[in-house]
Design a protein around this motif. Structure first.
Motif, short mmCIF file in Angstrom:
data_model
loop_
_atom_site.label_atom_id
_atom_site.label_comp_id
_atom_site.label_asym_id
_atom_site.label_seq_id
_atom_site.Cartn_x
_atom_site.Cartn_y
_atom_site.Cartn_z
N MET A 214 0.84 -1.20 0.00
CA MET A 214 0.00 0.00 0.00
C MET A 214 0.87 1.25 0.00
N PRO A 215 0.63 2.18 -0.91
CA PRO A 215 1.36 3.45 -0.85
C PRO A 215 1.04 4.20 0.43
N VAL B 262 0.57 7.23 7.94
CA VAL B 262 1.39 6.07 8.32
C VAL B 262 0.55 4.81 8.19
N GLY B 263 1.07 3.81 7.51
CA GLY B 263 0.37 2.55 7.34
C GLY B 263 1.13 1.39 7.94
N ASN B 264 0.87 0.21 7.42
CA ASN B 264 1.42 -1.01 8.00
C ASN B 264 2.95 -1.06 7.90
N ALA B 265 3.49 -0.70 6.75
CA ALA B 265 4.93 -0.81 6.55
C ALA B 265 5.72 0.17 7.41
N LEU C 74 -0.34 4.15 15.68
CA LEU C 74 0.39 4.76 14.58
C LEU C 74 -0.36 4.64 13.26
N ARG C 75 -1.13 3.58 13.10
CA ARG C 75 -1.86 3.34 11.84
C ARG C 75 -3.22 4.01 11.80
#
Length: 286
Positions: A1-2, A174-177, A165-166
């Motif tokens: 995911m971007p 901010v996502g999973n990565a 954070l997500r």
């Protein structure tokens, strides 16, 4: 995911390639992609692109007062084309979801791999008309996002750091990565409870948040849209690297799996050497 760094790089790229150019047409191909109907996409025809903006993980193209806002979701991407094929694209089972053509013959495609179609496009008069944009928390790279503001966001929260954070309503982009990367840099367990953080730990987490995202943005800056996915993956230290050695201590990177995602971490750097329980289909453990 971007996530924030990749969408920021797409914003830079499209600013160079779109601003000042005229939209010829916008053609939805996948029936699920367009989430609004008023104004219609035909309202963009003949309008000049005046700006490209980022809202968390949303990408917005402004054209004379209208905003084409897209969220690429997990499997979506943007592909720039110096020369678009003649004729309208044909709907089908392929990855093409939406095509935007300029009067110069250039343009871009929004594509989505897989069977879960979550890529979303909105045409609105104000970006806040998009529900996901309206609920966004502050941008962690904004000039006024200082440690005091970050501390205030975490105050009163009682949940695991990974989830905090997500949460896009708490922190945009901010996502999973990158949550995995931030927690590794801060040397904190993804299951640590926000309410237990000391002032020193909040300071360390804030520093890791800013540094990780800033470095990722700088790595992505100037990279063509088609190479951004590869650039993102090459810069990740723990996310997506299950079984590989930690680049800091050499311990083996571990994984915790859930129903539709997973996280990666280093036991030595983040959990005092203790592996975390991996219970697929479960909620995050305390």
């Amino acid at each position: 995911m971007p996530e924030l760094p990749e969408v920021e790089a797409l914003r830079d790229f499209l600013t160079d390639h779109l601003v000042g150019r005229e939209v010829a047409r916008v053609l939805p191909v996948a029936i699920s992609v367009l989430k609004t109907y008023d104004p219609p996409l035909t309202a963009l025809e003949g309008r000049e692109v005046t700006a490209v903006r980022r809202y968390g993980k949303f990408l917005g193209i402004e054209a004379d007062g209208l905003h084409l806002v897209s969220h690429l979701a997990r499997a979506g991407w943007l592909q720039w084309r110096d020369s678009l094929p003649d004729g309208p694209p044909r709907p089908g089972k392929g990855p093409l979801a939406l095509r935007t053509a300029l009067t110069t013959g250039e343009g871009f495609d929004l594509t989505e791999a897989g069977t879960q179609k979550r890529l979303a496009v909105y045409l609105v008069r104000d970006p806040d008309e998009v529900p996901g944009v309206a609920r966004l928390g502050p941008d962690p790279l904004a000039g006024d996002f200082d440690e005091e503001r970050f501390t205030g966001l975490l105050a009163g929260e009682r949940r695991q750091l990974k989830g905090a954070l997500r949460d896009q309503s708490l922190l945009a982009g901010v996502g999973n990565a990158y949550s995995d990367e931030i927690l590794h840099a801060a040397k904190m367990s993804p299951f640590k409870i926000t309410a237990t953080l000391t002032a020193d730990e909040v300071h360390r987490l804030y520093a890791a948040l800013r540094a990780t995202l800033t470095e990722a943005v700088e790595r992505s800056r100037g990279v063509a849209a088609g190479r951004l996915k590869k650039e993102k993956k090459s810069g990740l230290r723990v996310h997506g690297r299950t079984g590989e050695p930690c680049p800091v201590c050499g311990d083996t990177i571990r994984e915790v799996s859930f129903s539709d995602s997973s996280l990666q971490y280093c036991p030595t750097c983040q959990t005092g050497g203790k592996p975390l329980a991996d219970r697929r289909l479960s909620r995050l453990l305390k």
